[in-house]
Design a protein around this motif. Structure first.
Motif, PDB file in Angstrom:
ATOM      1  N   VAL A   9       0.878  -1.172   0.000  1.00  0.00           N
ATOM      2  CA  VAL A   9       0.000   0.000   0.000  1.00  0.00           C
ATOM      3  C   VAL A   9       0.909   1.214   0.000  1.00  0.00           C
ATOM      4  CG1 VAL A   9      -1.795   1.282   1.208  1.00  0.00           C
ATOM      5  CG2 VAL A   9      -1.793  -1.215   1.287  1.00  0.00           C
ATOM      6  N   LEU A  10       0.887   1.982  -1.070  1.00  0.00           N
ATOM      7  CA  LEU A  10       1.742   3.161  -1.155  1.00  0.00           C
ATOM      8  C   LEU A  10       1.083   4.335  -0.437  1.00  0.00           C
ATOM      9  CD1 LEU A  10       2.978   2.876  -4.859  1.00  0.00           C
ATOM     10  CD2 LEU A  10       3.915   1.850  -2.783  1.00  0.00           C
ATOM     11  N   GLY A  11       1.650   5.537  -0.622  1.00  0.00           N
ATOM     12  CA  GLY A  11       1.123   6.736   0.033  1.00  0.00           C
ATOM     13  C   GLY A  11       1.863   7.011   1.318  1.00  0.00           C
ATOM     14  N   HIS A  12       2.442   8.212   1.427  1.00  0.00           N
ATOM     15  CA  HIS A  12       3.216   8.533   2.634  1.00  0.00           C
ATOM     16  C   HIS A  12       3.004   9.959   3.129  1.00  0.00           C
ATOM     17  CE1 HIS A  12       5.648   9.874  -0.788  1.00  0.00           C
ATOM     18  NE2 HIS A  12       6.171  10.774   0.020  1.00  0.00           N
ATOM     19  N   GLU A  13       2.274  10.778   2.356  1.00  0.00           N
ATOM     20  CA  GLU A  13       2.087  12.182   2.711  1.00  0.00           C
ATOM     21  C   GLU A  13       0.668  12.361   3.235  1.00  0.00           C
ATOM     22  OE1 GLU A  13       3.683  15.735   0.140  1.00  0.00           O
ATOM     23  OE2 GLU A  13       1.581  15.405  -0.383  1.00  0.00           O
ATOM     24  N   GLY A  14       0.436  11.950   4.478  1.00  0.00           N
ATOM     25  CA  GLY A  14      -0.934  11.904   4.965  1.00  0.00           C
ATOM     26  C   GLY A  14      -1.141  12.476   6.348  1.00  0.00           C
ATOM     27  N   ALA A  15      -2.418  12.626   6.701  1.00  0.00           N
ATOM     28  CA  ALA A  15      -2.814  13.079   8.032  1.00  0.00           C
ATOM     29  C   ALA A  15      -4.140  12.421   8.375  1.00  0.00           C
ATOM     30  CB  ALA A  15      -2.957  14.603   8.065  1.00  0.00           C
ATOM     31  N   GLY A  16      -4.381  12.244   9.666  1.00  0.00           N
ATOM     32  CA  GLY A  16      -5.623  11.595  10.072  1.00  0.00           C
ATOM     33  C   GLY A  16      -5.820  11.643  11.570  1.00  0.00           C
ATOM     34  N   VAL A  17      -6.644  10.727  12.061  1.00  0.00           N
ATOM     35  CA  VAL A  17      -7.016  10.688  13.472  1.00  0.00           C
ATOM     36  C   VAL A  17      -6.652   9.322  14.049  1.00  0.00           C
ATOM     37  CG1 VAL A  17      -8.915  10.900  15.119  1.00  0.00           C
ATOM     38  CG2 VAL A  17      -8.919  12.278  13.032  1.00  0.00           C
ATOM     39  N   VAL A  18      -6.053   9.317  15.216  1.00  0.00           N
ATOM     40  CA  VAL A  18      -5.662   8.067  15.865  1.00  0.00           C
ATOM     41  C   VAL A  18      -6.902   7.286  16.282  1.00  0.00           C
ATOM     42  CG1 VAL A  18      -4.473   7.029  17.844  1.00  0.00           C
ATOM     43  CG2 VAL A  18      -3.479   9.024  16.675  1.00  0.00           C
ATOM     44  N   VAL A  19      -6.956   6.018  15.858  1.00  0.00           N
ATOM     45  CA  VAL A  19      -8.071   5.139  16.203  1.00  0.00           C
ATOM     46  C   VAL A  19      -7.759   4.350  17.469  1.00  0.00           C
ATOM     47  CG1 VAL A  19      -9.456   3.169  15.443  1.00  0.00           C
ATOM     48  CG2 VAL A  19      -8.771   4.921  13.791  1.00  0.00           C
ATOM     49  N   SER A  20      -6.557   3.762  17.520  1.00  0.00           N
ATOM     50  CA  SER A  20      -6.146   2.973  18.675  1.00  0.00           C
ATOM     51  C   SER A  20      -4.631   2.911  18.730  1.00  0.00           C
ATOM     52  CB  SER A  20      -6.734   1.553  18.602  1.00  0.00           C
ATOM     53  OG  SER A  20      -6.361   0.914  17.398  1.00  0.00           O
ATOM     54  N   VAL A  21      -4.103   2.552  19.885  1.00  0.00           N
ATOM     55  CA  VAL A  21      -2.654   2.477  20.057  1.00  0.00           C
ATOM     56  C   VAL A  21      -2.284   1.160  20.724  1.00  0.00           C
ATOM     57  CG1 VAL A  21      -2.442   4.986  20.228  1.00  0.00           C
ATOM     58  CG2 VAL A  21      -2.663   3.623  22.310  1.00  0.00           C
ATOM     59  N   GLY A  22      -1.050   0.708  20.481  1.00  0.00           N
ATOM     60  CA  GLY A  22      -0.549  -0.507  21.095  1.00  0.00           C
ATOM     61  C   GLY A  22       0.087  -0.236  22.446  1.00  0.00           C
ATOM     62  N   ASP A  23       0.518  -1.292  23.090  1.00  0.00           N
ATOM     63  CA  ASP A  23       1.152  -1.176  24.401  1.00  0.00           C
ATOM     64  C   ASP A  23       2.395  -0.289  24.326  1.00  0.00           C
ATOM     65  OD1 ASP A  23      -0.738  -2.860  25.454  1.00  0.00           O
ATOM     66  OD2 ASP A  23       0.541  -4.657  25.368  1.00  0.00           O
ATOM     67  N   GLY A  24       2.573   0.522  25.336  1.00  0.00           N
ATOM     68  CA  GLY A  24       3.777   1.337  25.453  1.00  0.00           C
ATOM     69  C   GLY A  24       3.742   2.648  24.714  1.00  0.00           C
ATOM     70  N   VAL A  25       2.687   2.926  23.969  1.00  0.00           N
ATOM     71  CA  VAL A  25       2.619   4.174  23.207  1.00  0.00           C
ATOM     72  C   VAL A  25       2.249   5.329  24.138  1.00  0.00           C
ATOM     73  CG1 VAL A  25       1.362   5.438  21.410  1.00  0.00           C
ATOM     74  CG2 VAL A  25       2.049   3.058  21.035  1.00  0.00           C
ATOM     75  N   THR A  26       3.053   6.376  24.116  1.00  0.00           N
ATOM     76  CA  THR A  26       2.815   7.521  24.995  1.00  0.00           C
ATOM     77  C   THR A  26       2.718   8.848  24.235  1.00  0.00           C
ATOM     78  OG1 THR A  26       5.209   7.783  25.359  1.00  0.00           O
ATOM     79  CG2 THR A  26       3.991   6.407  26.937  1.00  0.00           C
ATOM     80  N   ARG A  27       3.198   8.879  22.987  1.00  0.00           N
ATOM     81  CA  ARG A  27       3.233  10.141  22.236  1.00  0.00           C
ATOM     82  C   ARG A  27       1.853  10.603  21.788  1.00  0.00           C
ATOM     83  NH1 ARG A  27       7.698  11.930  19.201  1.00  0.00           N
ATOM     84  NH2 ARG A  27       6.396  11.967  17.323  1.00  0.00           N
ATOM     85  N   VAL A  28       0.981   9.658  21.486  1.00  0.00           N
ATOM     86  CA  VAL A  28      -0.355  10.002  21.002  1.00  0.00           C
ATOM     87  C   VAL A  28      -1.386   9.097  21.662  1.00  0.00           C
ATOM     88  CG1 VAL A  28       0.456  10.853  18.767  1.00  0.00           C
ATOM     89  CG2 VAL A  28      -0.125   8.441  19.027  1.00  0.00           C
ATOM     90  N   ALA A  29      -2.662   9.492  21.556  1.00  0.00           N
ATOM     91  CA  ALA A  29      -3.761   8.723  22.146  1.00  0.00           C
ATOM     92  C   ALA A  29      -4.926   8.718  21.169  1.00  0.00           C
ATOM     93  CB  ALA A  29      -4.177   9.336  23.483  1.00  0.00           C
ATOM     94  N   PRO A  30      -5.866   7.769  21.319  1.00  0.00           N
ATOM     95  CA  PRO A  30      -7.037   7.745  20.441  1.00  0.00           C
ATOM     96  C   PRO A  30      -7.742   9.102  20.410  1.00  0.00           C
ATOM     97  CG  PRO A  30      -6.937   5.720  21.691  1.00  0.00           C
ATOM     98  CD  PRO A  30      -5.863   6.614  22.254  1.00  0.00           C
ATOM     99  N   GLY A  31      -8.095   9.543  19.214  1.00  0.00           N
ATOM    100  CA  GLY A  31      -8.743  10.836  19.036  1.00  0.00           C
ATOM    101  C   GLY A  31      -7.795  11.949  18.645  1.00  0.00           C
ATOM    102  N   ASP A  32      -6.495  11.750  18.852  1.00  0.00           N
ATOM    103  CA  ASP A  32      -5.527  12.783  18.475  1.00  0.00           C
ATOM    104  C   ASP A  32      -5.451  12.932  16.961  1.00  0.00           C
ATOM    105  OD1 ASP A  32      -4.840  13.330  21.078  1.00  0.00           O
ATOM    106  OD2 ASP A  32      -2.967  12.181  21.061  1.00  0.00           O
ATOM    107  N   HIS A  33      -5.274  14.152  16.514  1.00  0.00           N
ATOM    108  CA  HIS A  33      -5.013  14.413  15.105  1.00  0.00           C
ATOM    109  C   HIS A  33      -3.503  14.319  14.883  1.00  0.00           C
ATOM    110  CE1 HIS A  33      -8.969  16.646  13.965  1.00  0.00           C
ATOM    111  NE2 HIS A  33      -9.181  15.671  14.838  1.00  0.00           N
ATOM    112  N   VAL A  34      -3.108  13.629  13.813  1.00  0.00           N
ATOM    113  CA  VAL A  34      -1.684  13.397  13.601  1.00  0.00           C
ATOM    114  C   VAL A  34      -1.296  13.585  12.136  1.00  0.00           C
ATOM    115  CG1 VAL A  34      -1.416  11.807  15.542  1.00  0.00           C
ATOM    116  CG2 VAL A  34      -2.035  10.905  13.289  1.00  0.00           C
ATOM    117  N   LEU A  35      -0.057  13.954  11.953  1.00  0.00           N
ATOM    118  CA  LEU A  35       0.588  13.985  10.651  1.00  0.00           C
ATOM    119  C   LEU A  35       1.444  12.727  10.557  1.00  0.00           C
ATOM    120  CD1 LEU A  35       1.220  15.927   8.172  1.00  0.00           C
ATOM    121  CD2 LEU A  35       3.275  16.540   9.431  1.00  0.00           C
TER     122      LEU A  35
END
Length: 360
Positions: A57-83
């Motif tokens: 799956v190509l495409g690398h210049e994107g932005a969206g909303v975090v749906v879920s995160v795995g264990d140990g993730v601290t930088r972002v949380a569900p609902g955050d807008h991200v680049l």
């Protein structure tokens, strides 16, 4: 199941199908993609100019909303807008420790690890570790840069490559200053970003060069003071606009030997030539030993605009907020997943600036 544009074989068209995304593992983030820019690097991955495990799956210049995160993730949380960051720095290697995170030796690790599967269980690889030509994707934690929720995601998307690379080339790699003469060879998404950044720092003149004369209006609207058709007479035209000397800094934004030579010949003695375009490993550029000595020019490669997205994205967003950086001006057409091949054809033909894939 989510819809995605899949590259089954390099040199073949992408096809839209449903793929299976797992839940994010440790250190991973699942993102619902709102918009993705179609970059020339995607075309290079699709046609085999750059290496790419397939199917992908190509495409690398994107932005969206975090749906879920795995264990140990601290930088972002569900609902955050991200680049989405296609070159996330590990912060541990020699290059990162030396203040060059854009050269991180582990930045491309995610591209070689399957992130999803086709419906029949075939592993899928994420183009440039991002896989953004899809309704949702999974990226490493550092591949998601949190941005303010009030920033339109469609605008934020093109920051992820075109603006970080193009503006970064001006602000960081070349450190252009007010009054310097700038030439920009290639008026695509990155070239337009270079033009805007050169205008922001006060460069003058700002000369855009492209083989397609139809790009003139677009270039002038984004910051160029002059437009020159890029042919064998172009360097002479640039010198005529710069007191007979040539540009202080010339940016090559195509990745083609002829364009690199045009940028080189358009710069003055002692000037800078910054190669931003991604070329083929088989495309050779030749310089004589005498000209390298005599002209005293600096020839510099520029990867990802010499940027650190964690630092540079907030700075760019400030410029967007103040109205100095017009991200929307880079986008000349919009489409959906089914229109990516048409966007590739526009790039081959040299039409327009950035095409934005809307998934929201």
């Amino acid at each position: 199941m989510v819809r995605a544009a899949v590259l089954s074989e390099q040199g073949k068209p992408l096809h839209v199908t449903e793929i299976v995304l797992p839940e994010p593992g440790p250190g991973q983030v699942r993102v619902r993609v709102a918009a993705t820019g179609v970059c020339h690097s995607d075309l290079s991955l699709a046609n085999g100019t750059l290496r790419q495990p397939v199917p992908a799956v190509l495409g690398h210049e994107g932005a969206g909303v975090v749906v879920s995160v795995g264990d140990g993730v601290t930088r972002v949380a569900p609902g955050d807008h991200v680049l989405l960051n296609w070159a996330p720095a590990c912060r541990e290697c020699w290059f990162c420790a030396s203040g060059e995170p854009y050269l991180c030796e582990r930045a491309a690790d995610a591209a070689g690890v399957p992130h999803a599967t086709l419906a029949d269980g075939t592993p899928l690889y994420p183009g440039l570790g991002t896989g953004a030509f899809a309704e949702e994707t999974i990226v490493p934690e550092r591949g998601a840069v949190k941005i303010p929720a009030d920033v339109p995601l469609a605008q934020a998307a093109v920051l992820g490559c075109a603006v970080l690379t193009g503006a970064g080339a001006v602000f960081n790699t070349a450190a252009v200053t007010a009054g310097q003469a700038v030439a920009v060879v290639g008026v695509g998404g990155i070239g337009l970003s270079v033009l805007q950044a050169a205008r922001i720092v006060g460069a003058d003149p700002i000369i855009a060069l492209d083989v397609h004369e139809a790009k003139a209006e677009l270039a002038l609207a984004q910051g160029a003071t002059h437009f020159v058709v890029s042919d064998d007479k172009a360097p002479k035209a640039v010198r005529a606009l710069t007191g007979g000397r040539g540009a202080d800094v010339a940016f090559e934004c195509v990745g083609h030997p002829a364009a690199i030579r045009t940028a080189w010949s358009s710069s003055r003695r002692g000037g800078q030539v910054v190669v931003v375009g991604v070329g083929s490993a088989k495309a050779m550029v030749e310089f004589s030993a005498l000209e390298l000595y005599w002209f005293g020019r600096t020839l510099t490669g520029c990867l990802f605009g010499s940027t650190d997205p964690d630092v540079d994205v907030p700075r760019l967003l400030e410029l967007v907020g103040s109205g100095q950086l017009d991200v929307g001006g880079l986008v000349t057409s919009t489409t959906d997943l089914d229109g990516i091949e048409a966007a590739f054809e526009d790039m081959r033909a040299g039409r327009g600036g950035r095409t934005l894939v809307r998934l929201d």
